[in-house]
Design an enzyme around this catalytic site. Structure first.
Site, mmCIF file in Angstrom:
data_model
loop_
_atom_site.group_PDB
_atom_site.id
_atom_site.type_symbol
_atom_site.label_atom_id
_atom_site.label_comp_id
_atom_site.label_asym_id
_atom_site.label_seq_id
_atom_site.Cartn_x
_atom_site.Cartn_y
_atom_site.Cartn_z
ATOM 1 N N GLN A 1 7.336 4.041 3.811
ATOM 2 C CA GLN A 1 5.907 3.488 3.572
ATOM 3 C C GLN A 1 5.738 2.139 4.544
ATOM 4 O OE1 GLN A 1 3.861 5.615 1.293
ATOM 5 N NE2 GLN A 1 2.224 4.622 3.061
ATOM 6 N N LYS B 1 5.380 1.910 -3.128
ATOM 7 C CA LYS B 1 5.260 3.246 -3.981
ATOM 8 C C LYS B 1 5.322 3.062 -5.395
ATOM 9 C CE LYS B 1 4.692 7.369 -2.393
ATOM 10 N NZ LYS B 1 4.044 7.971 -1.236
ATOM 11 N N GLY C 1 -2.870 8.488 -4.049
ATOM 12 C CA GLY C 1 -2.263 9.511 -4.812
ATOM 13 C C GLY C 1 -0.651 9.802 -3.803
ATOM 14 N N ASP C 2 -0.314 10.660 -4.252
ATOM 15 C CA ASP C 2 0.856 11.328 -3.798
ATOM 16 C C ASP C 2 0.915 12.878 -4.627
ATOM 17 O OD1 ASP C 2 3.146 10.882 -1.864
ATOM 18 O OD2 ASP C 2 4.209 11.476 -3.604
ATOM 19 N N LYS D 1 5.676 3.117 8.160
ATOM 20 C CA LYS D 1 4.741 4.076 8.501
ATOM 21 C C LYS D 1 3.132 3.289 8.454
ATOM 22 C CE LYS D 1 4.289 7.412 5.380
ATOM 23 N NZ LYS D 1 4.222 8.509 4.532
ATOM 24 N N ASN E 1 -2.214 19.009 -1.472
ATOM 25 C CA ASN E 1 -3.364 18.379 -0.861
ATOM 26 C C ASN E 1 -2.920 18.182 0.692
ATOM 27 O OD1 ASN E 1 -3.573 15.401 0.227
ATOM 28 N ND2 ASN E 1 -5.538 16.028 -0.611
ATOM 29 N N THR F 1 -4.425 13.244 5.089
ATOM 30 C CA THR F 1 -2.934 13.494 5.454
ATOM 31 C C THR F 1 -2.837 14.827 6.257
ATOM 32 O OG1 THR F 1 -2.390 12.274 3.529
ATOM 33 C CG2 THR F 1 -0.560 13.288 4.782
ATOM 34 N N LYS G 1 0.894 -1.238 -0.146
ATOM 35 C CA LYS G 1 -0.066 0.116 0.005
ATOM 36 C C LYS G 1 0.921 1.112 0.183
ATOM 37 C CE LYS G 1 -3.957 2.044 0.529
ATOM 38 N NZ LYS G 1 -3.667 2.617 -0.903
#
Ligand code: NDP
Length: 448
Positions: free
Chosen positions: A114, A129, A168-169, A117, A243, A212, A93
Site C-alpha cells: 500500500q 492496512k 474497505g477491502d 501503491k 467489489n 478499483t 491510508k
C-alpha cells in the site's frame, strides 16, 4: 554481486531471520527489492543511509481484542489490527480486511504494498492496512454491526482524518463502513474524513464503489493504447465476484470487451456469451448468495468447482480480482498456453513470484497490483478532498479524474522502466518510481 545486490540480499536475510513465519510479507519484499537494484546502483546514498531497512519495518502496529456477542447471546472474541506502515508521504491510508485468514503477515504484506501503491497515485497519502480474523460469511446484519462497533471502540483512538484513514477491502463494503463510521461518531465526534468508502448519503464519493474495478480496466485500456490496440472484442478471464471483480466486469462490457468468467472461494462460472452483469449483481450485492445461483438462473453457463485458473478457456487477458497467491506457476503457464498476453492485477499480490517470472519470460504484459489496482485508493483520496471541502463532485468528474490518474500511473511505470533499459517491465517501473518518492521523502524528513 554488485554493492546494491549485496545490500538488498542482506536486508532480506535479516528480515527472514526476524520473522520466518511471515511468509506473505517476506514474499512481497522479495518481489519488490530485487527490482529496485538498478535505482540503488545509481543512488548509493540510499544504501549508505540504510533506507531500505527502515522501509521494511512498519512505523507502528496496533493489535487488540474484539469481543462481541452473536445472535444467540454467545460471547465471541476476534483479533483486530492496524498496521501503520509508512507516513512519509501523508496520513496512513489503506483498507480493513475481515476474513478468517487475516494475520500480521498478511496485513504487513498489504501495508507494505500500500505504501508504494499510494505513492504512485501522487495524492499525498502514506500506507497502512488493518482488519480482523472475523469471518463475515453467514453472519446476520446485527452480528456484523456488533462486531464493527466493538472493533471501532478500540480503533477510534488510533485514526483520524489527518492521521490514518481506513477504507474497505475483502469483507468490508458500504454496510461495514457505515457501522464503523456510526460508532466512530459516537466515540469521538462527527468527522466525515475519518473513513472512506462511505455510503453516498453521508460523505461518500460517487464512483468509490466502482473505482478499483474501473481503474483496473482503465490501466489495461492505456496499456493497450500504448501498443496500438483497444479492449474491443478482447476475451477476458477474471476471478472473484466481489467489489473489484463486479466493477471490472461492468467497465469491460462498457468498453466492448467480453468478460468470460468470475469466481468465489468454492468455484467459478464460465459464461461463453459473456457474464450477465445484472444477474451477477443481483446474486452478490442484493441476495448475497453463492455463484451456484448464477448457473441455476442461466443454464447455458458452466459452474466448475475449484480455481478459474485451472480451466481450459481461451482468452486474451487475465484479471485476477480475488485474493493473494491465487495464481501459481502451473496456473500461469496454463493461461499463457491458452493465449493470454496481458495480466493486470485487481487483487493484491494474486500472482506468486513464480507466476510473475513466467509472465516476464513469455513477454506477457504485466500490470502489477500496486499500479493496476490503485484506482480504489485514488478515489478514496478524492473522497477525503471532497469531505475536507464539504463538496460532492459529479460522477463524470470523479470518473474522469480516475481515468487520468490511471493513465499517469501507467505512463510512470512505462517511462521509468524505459529509463532503466527495462522496456515493458511495468513491475520494475512501478517499484522504482514509487520507491524513489517514498525514500526521498524519508531522507528529507531526517528519518535516518
Ligand atoms: P470482496 O470481499 O468484495 O470480494 C472478494 C472476492 O474474492 C469474493 O468473490 C471472494 O469469494 C473471493 N475470495 C476471497 N478470498 C478468497 C480465497 N481465499 N480464495 C478464493 N477466492 C477468494 O473483496 P474485494 O473485491 O474488495 O477485494 C478483492 C481483492 O482486491 C483483494 O485482494 C483486495 O485486497 C483487492 N483490492 C480491493 C480494493 C477495494 O477497493 N475493495 C482496492 C485494491 C485492492 P468468497 O465470497 O467465496 O469469499
Amino acid at each position: 554481486m554488485t554493492d546494491a545486490q549485496k545490500y538488498i540480499t542482506a536486508v532480506q536475510e535479516k528480515l527472514a531471520q526476524k520473522g520466518a513465519w511471515e511468509q506473505e510479507f517476506l514474499q512481497a519484499v522479495q518481489e519488490f527489492l530485487p527490482t529496485i537494484v538498478p535505482f540503488l546502483e545509481e543512488h548509493p546514498e540510499y544504501i549508505e543511509k540504510d533506507i531500505v531497512s527502515l522501509l521494511v519495518e512498519p512505523e507502528r502496529i496496533i493489535q487488540f481484542r474484539v469481543p462481541w456477542q452473536d445472535d444467540e447471546g454467545k460471547r465471541q472474541v476476534n483479533r483486530g489490527y492496524r498496521v501503520q506502515f509508512n507516513s512519509a508521504l501523508g496520513p496512513y491510508k489503506g483498507g480493513l480486511r475481515l476474513h478468517p485468514s487475516v494475520n500480521l503477515s498478511i496485513l504487513k504484506f498489504l501495508g507494505f504494498e500500500q505504501v508504494f501503491k499510494n505513492s504512485l497515485t501522487d495524492l499525498g497519502i502514506g500506507g497502512g492496512k488493518g482488519g480482523s480474523d472475523f469471518d463475515p460469511k453467514g453472519k446476520s446484519d446485527d452480528e456484523i454491526m456488533r462486531f464493527c462497533q466493538s472493533f471501532m471502540t478500540e480503533l477510534a483512538r488510533h485514526i483520524g482524518p489527518s492521521l490514518d484513514v481506513p477504507a474497505g477491502d475483502i469483507g468490508v463494503g458500504g454496510r461495514e463502513i457505515g457501522f464503523l463510521f456510526g460508532m466512530y461518531k459516537r466515540l469521538q465526534q462527527y468527522d466525515a474524513g475519518v473513513l472512506t468508502g462511505k455510503p453516498l448519503n453521508f460523505g461518500g464519493s460517487l464512483i468509490r464503489t466502482e473505482a478499483t474495478g474501473y481503474g483496473l480496466v482503465y490501466f489495461v485500456k492505456h496499456l493497450l493504447a500504448d501498443q496500438g490496440t483497444t479492449l474491443k472484442g478482447k476475451k477476458v478471464i477474471l476471478s472473484g465476484s466481489g467489489n473489484v471483480s463486479i466493477y471490472a466486469i461492468e467497465k469491460l462490457i462498457e468498453l466492448g470487451a467480453i468478460p468470460l468468467t468470475c469466481s468465489d472461494s468454492n468455484g467459478c462460472i464460465y459464461d461463453p456469451a459473456g457474464i450477465d452483469l445484472a444477474l451477477l449483481k443481483e446474486i452478490k450485492e442484493v441476495k448475497r448468495e453463492r455463484l451456484t445461483s448464477y448457473q441455476a438462473a442461466r443454464p447455458e453457463a458452466q459452474y466448475m468447482e475449484g480455481s478459474v485458473w485451472d480451466q481450459d478457456i481461451a482468452a486474451d487477458i487475465a484479471l485476477p480480482c480475488a485474493t493473494q497467491n491465487e495464481i501459481n506457476g502451473t496456473q500461469a503457464q496454463n493461461f499463457i498456453n491458452h493465449g493470454v498476453k496481458l495480466v493486470a492485477e485487481g487483487a493484491n499480490m494474486p500472482s506468486s513470484n513464480e507466476a510473475i517470472a513466467l509472465y516476464l519470460a513469455n513477454d506477457v504484459y504485466y500490470g502489477p497490483a500496486k499500479a493496476a489496482n490503485a484506482g480504489g485508493v485514488a478515489v478514496s483520496a478524492l473522497e477525503m478532498s471532497q469531505n475536507a471541502q464539504r463538496l460532492s463532485w459529479s460522477r463524470e468528474e470523479v470518473d474522469h479524474r480516475l481515468d487520468d490518474i490511471m493513465e499517469n500511473i501507467f505512463l510512470t511505470c512505462r517511462n521509468t522502466a524505459e529509463r532503466y533499459g527495462l522496456k515493458n517491465n511495468y513491475v520494475a517501473g512501478a517499484n522504482i518510481a514509487s520507491f524513489e518518492k517514498v525514500a526521498h521523502a524519508m531522507l528529507l524528513q531526517g528519518l535516518v
